[in-house]
Motif scaffolding. Structure first.
Motif, mmCIF file in Angstrom:
data_model
loop_
_atom_site.group_PDB
_atom_site.id
_atom_site.type_symbol
_atom_site.label_atom_id
_atom_site.label_comp_id
_atom_site.label_asym_id
_atom_site.label_seq_id
_atom_site.Cartn_x
_atom_site.Cartn_y
_atom_site.Cartn_z
ATOM 1 N N GLN A 1 -11.448 -17.703 -39.069
ATOM 2 C CA GLN A 1 -10.436 -18.159 -37.880
ATOM 3 C C GLN A 1 -9.698 -17.585 -37.783
ATOM 4 O O GLN A 1 -9.279 -17.020 -36.492
ATOM 5 C CB GLN A 1 -10.233 -19.430 -36.752
ATOM 6 C CG GLN A 1 -11.105 -20.447 -36.568
ATOM 7 C CD GLN A 1 -10.828 -21.963 -36.690
ATOM 8 O OE1 GLN A 1 -9.996 -22.716 -37.108
ATOM 9 N NE2 GLN A 1 -11.708 -23.676 -35.907
ATOM 10 N N GLU B 1 -12.457 -14.305 -31.329
ATOM 11 C CA GLU B 1 -13.779 -14.954 -30.980
ATOM 12 C C GLU B 1 -14.983 -14.488 -30.253
ATOM 13 O O GLU B 1 -14.374 -14.233 -29.235
ATOM 14 C CB GLU B 1 -13.094 -16.442 -31.351
ATOM 15 C CG GLU B 1 -12.053 -17.122 -31.740
ATOM 16 C CD GLU B 1 -10.498 -16.216 -30.898
ATOM 17 O OE1 GLU B 1 -10.413 -15.779 -30.394
ATOM 18 O OE2 GLU B 1 -9.142 -16.874 -31.971
ATOM 19 N N ARG C 1 -17.376 -15.392 -27.758
ATOM 20 C CA ARG C 1 -17.381 -16.518 -26.422
ATOM 21 C C ARG C 1 -18.964 -16.609 -26.179
ATOM 22 O O ARG C 1 -19.734 -16.091 -26.054
ATOM 23 C CB ARG C 1 -16.864 -16.059 -25.412
ATOM 24 C CG ARG C 1 -15.423 -15.842 -25.900
ATOM 25 C CD ARG C 1 -14.013 -17.373 -25.519
ATOM 26 N NE ARG C 1 -13.032 -16.612 -25.889
ATOM 27 C CZ ARG C 1 -11.918 -15.872 -25.461
ATOM 28 N NH1 ARG C 1 -12.182 -16.514 -23.531
ATOM 29 N NH2 ARG C 1 -11.082 -15.866 -25.613
ATOM 30 N N ILE D 1 -15.840 -21.498 -27.804
ATOM 31 C CA ILE D 1 -15.987 -19.881 -28.804
ATOM 32 C C ILE D 1 -17.172 -20.825 -29.878
ATOM 33 O O ILE D 1 -17.491 -22.216 -30.660
ATOM 34 C CB ILE D 1 -14.431 -20.304 -30.099
ATOM 35 C CG1 ILE D 1 -13.586 -19.782 -28.817
ATOM 36 C CG2 ILE D 1 -14.828 -19.808 -31.508
ATOM 37 C CD1 ILE D 1 -12.429 -20.386 -29.469
ATOM 38 N N GLU E 1 -18.288 -21.468 -32.764
ATOM 39 C CA GLU E 1 -17.990 -20.541 -34.688
ATOM 40 C C GLU E 1 -19.074 -20.456 -35.576
ATOM 41 O O GLU E 1 -18.629 -20.345 -36.736
ATOM 42 C CB GLU E 1 -18.481 -22.388 -35.054
ATOM 43 C CG GLU E 1 -17.086 -23.110 -34.038
ATOM 44 C CD GLU E 1 -15.450 -22.213 -34.265
ATOM 45 O OE1 GLU E 1 -15.053 -22.051 -35.305
ATOM 46 O OE2 GLU E 1 -14.388 -22.467 -33.555
#
Lengths: 496, 334
Positions: free
Chosen positions: A98, A105, A107, A113, A115
């Motif tokens: 992060q 980030e 998307r 987001i 991850e």
């Protein structure tokens, strides 16, 4: 070889001062170019111009052959200029990945987001660079060295070809420094150009290809790192020869013992530490980061509570519960972190000098005698050679070495018999370092007892009459000072 | 650190315009602009009687703001100044009206009660390490409740105390100089502000006040008992709130237990407009005084222009944001 960076005739003025005058600098891909100079020489200003923080007043900057003018750090970042600040700027509560991709980030549907992808991208860079890092770790849990790797990853994730490292080893131990150098060599091999700012001379020989020296905002010279003797680089930096003074150990057999610490314990940080200190003696504390040296100093000074242990001052058992008690017993502590623990930066030299002794300067109504304070402050400015326009100058505007002298003045004024110096020369340049060393020696000669904590072995060996070595909270040995002890002996005790 | 924080030559001019002085100048200029604007907009504004009304309206908020300034310079905040003012007024009422005590006992009682409550807040902050915002928020509610309890939730009138209302509304200056009928409340404000300003700049309490706000840990590691000094500063601020309580109750000739909530925000607003930094270490009483005057001029001027009460509040809010924004811009340039 193509030039990654070419800066020509850079000028920068601040109100009242010329920060940079006609400075030239260039960087080739795959090299480590060290930028050296004392504090205030203009290194940081130059790098801030390159990284878009400041705007230049004159001169030209080319990055990868293109003329550029960065209007902000973001523009510089996009052009491939990455900077790793000395004080890392990571968000401790976010994970590694992060942090690396903050603001970019990946998307997925509806702007959520992704991850998984985020972590994968971070992992890709770790693999390429051979970093042993987990993208999902919370950054605050990492060591400083690992956090630095996160910063490097962040810079690389911007495809940076130019990496500015500002004193990257300041908070690292020897093993970590070795690891960092491995990383730097790998970056070189990938063709990244590295601008390396450091005050540690020995590192320059180890890692740098070329060295550019600046002094008082001016460009002095660029030399080959391998072929130029360190002494030449130093004299270019300070503009004069700096002679390395040798240590003379005084005979202290007749000297009176002023401090005895017995069985000091505090959790895992301090385990059963005992030692003594004589009048006129300089006792050095060596050890790796986290060995517990600062903790011992803070415990003696009453800044942190202890679990067990006794502190005897001049043959009397002292119950030290707070810094207030310690000062009353004649102990002064000069913290490694001047800005947080040593000085009120927004206040002037006079107020900071008198901070530990204000009670001497007021009358029955609590009204301060400014005239008396001014006289005393001016006396110390003279005596210690504090370079400041006046005693009403804000301390935050002074250089590191002069700030340190203000802290020293504060404790001298307090007449402390025992002075604990924690990293007395951290962030202080070569010229000012020598001055601080002389000052410490003079204090010892005047009969004060001094403890010096330092992470730089040459500094400990340069100053100490005896050397106490700590490892993991324990005092692993006390060695004689001077030529009797080698760096290897100290390191052996420090890594038990 | 290898920042380029080399000694910078300081010219006389830049000294003159150092940060706090500059902000004070900015605040003062805004005050003048407001005064000029309202006098052009309405002929009734620049009347002596209206000017006196503005000053009178400043007195209570001004005294509270002085108290708030002391705490804010240490890097803290005191949300209890408003209800503490009310509580001390109620105590004065209980002492003078319900218990029929002589006037000096009532006045001293109010001030000492204020100081004691400040002592409590200070102890919560310094000894129990409760963040100032929370500690004084708790204190604010405690005192609001206690005011109602002690007064039986009814106003206490100072019917037994002859001339209690003269404390604020009378004019000692006017008796000597009839052409200058400045109310005592205003005189008291200026005395409190003058003493506080002197204490801040010239005494050990003031020096530690700035020191703690600038870097508390450094001051503590200098061997200073910072806890004790912090408690002392909160206590002094509490005592000043006691003076505000007397002024307020004298103006109304009664202690109104339901009043007081909201005054703390007005006081903090005056402090902020006056250029005192909420992060501590910087500030001045003169700035606060100007800040309090700006707020009073604004309220009064808008009323003279017949702007509705609701809109006056909106404008005050905008002014606060503008004042701090102007300060931020200037700081970035510096």
């Amino acid at each position: 070889m193509s030039l990654l960076v070419e800066m020509r005739g850079i000028e920068k003025r601040f109100p009242g001062v010329y920060a940079l005058k006609a400075v030239n600098f260039d960087l080739v891909g795959g090299e480590v170019h060290a930028l050296m100079g004392e504090n205030g020489a203009g290194k940081s200003t130059l790098m801030k111009i390159l990284s878009g923080v400041y705007q230049r007043d004159a001169g030209s900057v080319q990055v990868s052959g293109q003329n550029v003018t960065f209007d902000g750090p973001k523009a510089a970042q996009n052009a491939g200029v990455g900077i790793i600040h000395q004080e890392l700027s990571l968000m401790n509560d976010l994970t590694v990945a992060q942090n690396v991709f903050i603001g970019r980030e990946p998307r997925s549907f509806l702007g959520v987001i992704d991850e998984g992808l985020l972590n994968q991208r971070a992992r890709d860079i770790f693999q390429r660079m051979n970093f042993n890092l987990d993208p999902t770790t919370e950054t605050g849990h990492l060591t400083v060295a690992k956090q630095q790797m996160v910063e490097i990853t962040k810079a690389l994730s911007y495809q940076s070809k130019i990496l500015i490292m500002d004193e990257p080893t300041a908070a690292l131990n020897d093993a970590e420094i070795a690891e960092l150098f491995v990383i730097i060599r790998r970056l070189k091999a990938e063709g990244v150009g590295i601008i390396y700012i450091s005050h540690k001379m020995d590192e320059i020989k180890k890692i740098a290809d070329r060295v550019t020296v600046m002094r008082d905002g001016e460009y002095i010279d660029t030399v080959d790192a391998a072929q130029t003797p360190l002494a030449d680089i130093i004299s270019m930096m300070v503009g004069r020869e700096v002679k390395e003074e040798t240590l003379e150990i005084p005979d202290l057999s007749e000297s009176q013992q002023v401090l005895e610490v017995k069985g000091l314990n505090r959790g895992k940080a301090i385990r059963d530490v005992s030692f003594t200190l004589k009048k006129g003696e300089i006792l050095g504390f060596a050890g790796l980061m986290g060995a517990g040296r600062t903790e011992v100093a803070r415990a003696i000074f009453g800044a942190d509570p202890i679990d067990a242990g006794e502190v005897w001052v001049n043959g009397k058992l002292c119950s030290i519960q707070s810094p207030n008690d310690a000062v009353a017993a004649g102990i002064g502590y000069l913290s490694e972190d001047r800005k947080h623990f040593g000085l009120a930066l927004g206040m002037d030299v006079r107020a900071n000098t008198a901070m530990a002794t204000l009670s001497r300067f007021y009358n029955a109504f609590g009204v301060l005698d400014e005239g008396k304070m001014e006289a005393v402050a001016k006396g110390y400015i003279e005596q210690l050679g504090i370079r400041t326009p006046s005693d009403t100058q804000e301390v935050g505007l002074l250089s590191g070495g002069n700030q340190q002298k203000v802290v020293i003045a504060k404790w001298l004024l307090r007449d402390c018999d025992i002075l604990i110096f924690d990293e007395p020369t951290r962030g202080i340049d070569v010229g000012a370092k020598a001055e601080i060393y002389k000052l410490l020696e003079a204090l010892a000669q005047q009969g004060r007892a001094i403890i010096v904590i330092s992470s730089e072995l040459p500094e400990v060996m340069r100053l100490s009459h005896r050397i106490a070595v700590m490892c993991q909270g324990k005092l692993t040995g006390i060695l004689p000072g001077g030529a009797a002890t080698t760096q290897e002996q100290i390191m052996a005790l420090a890594t038990q | 650190m290898n920042t380029e924080s080399q000694v910078k030559p300081v010219s006389l001019l830049s000294r003159l315009f150092d940060i706090t002085a500059h902000q004070r100048l900015l605040a003062f200029a805004s005050l003048v602009v407001l005064l000029v604007f309202f006098s052009i907009a309405s002929p009734n504004f620049m009347q002596t009687s209206n000017m006196l009304a503005i000053l009178q309206a400043t007195s209570v908020n001004g005294v509270l703001a002085v108290a708030a300034t002391l705490v804010i310079i240490t890097g803290g905040i005191d949300l209890s100044v408003g209800t503490l003012m009310t509580f001390t007024a109620v105590i004065a009422g209980v002492l003078l009206t319900n218990l029929n005590m002589p006037l000096p006992v009532g006045l001293l009682g109010a001030i000492l009660t204020g100081a004691f409550c400040g002592f409590c807040s200070g102890s919560f902050v310094a000894k129990m390490k409760i963040p100032p915002f929370i500690a004084t928020l708790g204190m604010m509610l405690i005192l609001k409740g206690l005011s109602l309890v002690f007064s039986g939730a009814r106003p206490i009138y100072f019917s037994n105390t002859e001339g209690y209302d003269e404390i604020s509304r009378g004019s000692l200056i006017g008796e000597v100089l009839p052409f200058l009928p400045i109310p005592n409340g205003v005189l008291i404000l200026f005395i409190v502000a003058g003493v506080a300003s002197y204490v801040l700049s010239k005494t050990i309490l003031g020096r530690y006040c700035f020191g703690i706000g600038s870097n508390e840990e450094a001051v503590r590691l200098s061997g200073v008992n910072t806890d004790r000094w912090k408690i002392a500063i909160y206590s002094v601020a509490g005592g000043i709130c006691g003076i505000a309580g007397i002024l307020m109750s004298s103006r109304l000739n009664s202690a109104q237990p339901a009043l007081g909530l909201g005054y703390e925000l007005e006081a903090i607003a005056a402090v902020v407009i006056g250029g005192t930094s909420l992060s501590g270490g910087r500030g001045s009483i003169i700035g606060t005084l100007i800040g309090a005057l700006i707020m009073a001029v604004l309220t009064n001027g808008l009323r003279v222009l017949s702007v509705a009460q609701e809109w006056q509040t909106v404008v005050t809010g905008i002014i606060i944001i503008l004042a701090v924004y102007a300060d931020m811009i200037r700081r970035q340039k510096a």
